[in-house]
Design a protein around this motif. Structure first.
Motif, mmCIF file in Angstrom:
data_model
loop_
_atom_site.group_PDB
_atom_site.id
_atom_site.type_symbol
_atom_site.label_atom_id
_atom_site.label_comp_id
_atom_site.label_asym_id
_atom_site.label_seq_id
_atom_site.Cartn_x
_atom_site.Cartn_y
_atom_site.Cartn_z
ATOM 1 N N THR A 113 0.777 -1.216 -0.199
ATOM 2 C CA THR A 113 0.016 0.128 -0.022
ATOM 3 C C THR A 113 0.862 1.097 -0.115
ATOM 4 O O THR A 113 0.501 2.343 -0.588
ATOM 5 C CB THR A 113 -0.915 0.106 1.408
ATOM 6 N N THR A 114 1.958 1.151 0.817
ATOM 7 C CA THR A 114 2.711 2.366 0.866
ATOM 8 C C THR A 114 3.890 2.437 -0.292
ATOM 9 O O THR A 114 4.961 3.078 -0.141
ATOM 10 C CB THR A 114 3.426 2.774 2.294
ATOM 11 N N GLY A 115 4.022 1.726 -1.091
ATOM 12 C CA GLY A 115 4.938 1.771 -2.177
ATOM 13 C C GLY A 115 6.337 1.257 -1.548
ATOM 14 O O GLY A 115 7.277 1.875 -2.044
ATOM 15 N N GLY A 116 6.589 0.436 -0.476
ATOM 16 C CA GLY A 116 7.705 0.027 0.136
ATOM 17 C C GLY A 116 8.130 1.191 1.217
ATOM 18 O O GLY A 116 8.955 0.855 1.764
ATOM 19 N N LEU A 117 7.457 2.100 1.351
ATOM 20 C CA LEU A 117 7.882 3.230 2.361
ATOM 21 C C LEU A 117 7.316 2.850 4.004
ATOM 22 O O LEU A 117 6.501 1.998 4.070
ATOM 23 C CB LEU A 117 7.183 4.612 2.197
ATOM 24 N N ASP A 118 8.236 3.500 4.622
ATOM 25 C CA ASP A 118 7.691 3.031 6.356
ATOM 26 C C ASP A 118 6.690 4.257 6.682
ATOM 27 O O ASP A 118 6.251 4.233 7.841
ATOM 28 C CB ASP A 118 8.852 3.327 7.209
ATOM 29 N N THR A 119 6.563 5.147 5.784
ATOM 30 C CA THR A 119 5.391 6.123 6.185
ATOM 31 C C THR A 119 3.944 5.693 5.306
ATOM 32 O O THR A 119 4.098 5.053 4.498
ATOM 33 C CB THR A 119 5.806 7.557 5.574
ATOM 34 N N VAL A 120 2.926 6.364 5.924
ATOM 35 C CA VAL A 120 1.607 6.177 5.164
ATOM 36 C C VAL A 120 0.837 7.476 5.295
ATOM 37 O O VAL A 120 0.914 8.357 6.263
ATOM 38 C CB VAL A 120 0.820 5.028 6.070
ATOM 39 N N ALA A 121 0.389 7.605 4.109
ATOM 40 C CA ALA A 121 -0.508 8.922 3.619
ATOM 41 C C ALA A 121 -1.990 8.823 4.531
ATOM 42 O O ALA A 121 -2.523 7.658 3.842
ATOM 43 C CB ALA A 121 -0.495 9.421 2.532
#
Ligand code: TXA
Ligand code: MG
Length: 361
Positions: A113-121
């Motif tokens: 869901t986050t494209g591999g990032l550790d952050t979330v929008a």
């Protein structure tokens, strides 16, 4: 796959229509639905396969993360690691509404869901259809704009159908959206508890209807991501999606900036030259200036004093140009409006940053 377009009451959605859409989502499928900004292409945000299906339907690069849409503030607890006080204050002021906040993600959010990032929008939309659907489908809907990658975001169900017919089972048609450009994105993931280390300033990753001034009034200093202006190709935008070419009509778009009279005469001179070269020309302008232009196609966004009309019409107009037989488009600029930064961010991208200035240096 046949795509069903299901009309839905935009202010008080029929429960059976919402239930039908929610069943598709909870089974891992995709549904397009209206929000107050643009139409979204929804999937269950906590199912990794669902996010993968979104990327496939849109033809979107899988490193471009999705926004999770929620319907209550308390839903944040499950998907973010911590909620900084600034987030509470911003939610109080602008949720439900066109503001997306970026947080450090919890383990419940799949990396798909986050494209591999550790952050979330995360965003809480205000559209009644979106809110009803989120609640009925379990509380977490990942949704990018419901266009094929690279095209303008859809502001009508017909735009979604144009791009995604045959690729998704259902479009909820709630009529035209109100705002017409995507939410403002602010990054709060860099804020830390004060422990002697310097606190970083929240950064706007994408300009939108909620302006920097509005955010500053609530949480103090906020800065713009230097990457989103596109002025310096070396400075990469922080929101992965902001680096992609976007919104571009098929015809080459050039923006002409400056005082109204100078802009009109420059666009008319460029039009005359292009016509002499055998090209068909379109112009994007305002109610006030339209009579001054003489091109093959002259399209009006609205009155310069009505920026709500300008944002509402922008994407539909860029889309319409693809069905018109023009080779070149010249457009006026809107830097000075309250929403100038948001409008110009989209127009500059659509123009590949081609701008002619009529101002004296
Ligand atoms: O108004 C909106 O925000 C619409 C409606 C449907 O809610 N949604 C939308 O989504 O515009 P999309 O996917 O078209 O744009 C999301 C943007 C992309 O530029 C993406 O890179 C950025 O948000 N984004 C998402 N998650 C992020 C994250 N964790 N960190 C930084 N940027 C992020
Ligand atoms: Mg988009």
């Amino acid at each position: 796959m046949t795509t069903r377009i299901l009309p839905v009451n935009a202010t008080s959605p029929e429960p059976e229509n919402i239930r039908e859409a929610a069943e598709i989502l909870t089974a891992g499928g995709l549904v397009a639905f209206p929000t107050e900004t643009v139409y979204g292409l929804g999937a269950d945000a906590l199912l990794p396969e669902a996010a993968t299906a979104i990327y496939a339907a849109k033809g979107r690069p899988s490193d471009n993360p999705l926004i999770i849409h929620i319907a209550e503030f308390s839903a944040l607890d499950r998907i973010v690691r911590e909620i900084p006080p600034q987030a509470r204050a911003l939610a109080e002021a602008f949720w439900p509404g066109p503001l997306t906040m970026v947080f450090n993600k919890s383990a419940a959010v799949p990396l798909a869901t986050t494209g591999g990032l550790d952050t979330v929008a995360v965003r809480m939309p205000s559209h009644p259809v979106a809110l009803a659907l989120i609640r009925e489908a379990g509380g977490y809907i990942a949704a990018p704009s419901a266009n094929t990658s690279g095209r303008p975001s859809p502001t009508l169900a017909a735009h979604v159908a144009e791009d995604l017919s045959g690729r998704i089972p259902l479009i909820l048609d709630g009529g035209p959206v109100g705002i017409g450009i995507e939410s403002t994105i602010i990054d709060l993931s860099t804020l830390q508890e004060a422990e002697g280390d310097t606190l970083s300033v929240p950064m706007i990753l994408r300009p939108g209807y909620i302006t920097r001034e509005m955010l500053t009034q609530v949480i103090g200093t906020v800065c713009d991501d230097p990457g989103f202006s596109g002025k310096d190709p070396q400075t990469r935008p922080k929101a992965p999606g902001m680096k992609y070419r976007h919104y571009a009509p098929k015809a080459q778009l050039t923006l002409v900036d400056g005082e109204a009279t100078a802009v009109i005469s420059r666009i008319n001179a460029l039009t005359a030259q292009s016509c002499a070269d055998g090209k068909r020309v379109g112009v994007i302008c305002t109610t006030e200036t339209a009579p001054a232009y003489d091109a093959h196609v002259v399209r009006v966004l609205g009155s310069r004093s009505d920026e709500a009309a300008i944002t509402q019409q922008l994407y539909a107009l860029l889309r319409d140009f693809d069905a018109l037989d023009v080779d070149l488009i010249y457009a006026e600029t809107f830097f000075e409006l309250r929403l100038g930064s948001a409008i110009m961010n989209r127009l500059l991208k659509a123009a590949g940053y081609r701008v002619i200035s009529t101002k004296k240096e």
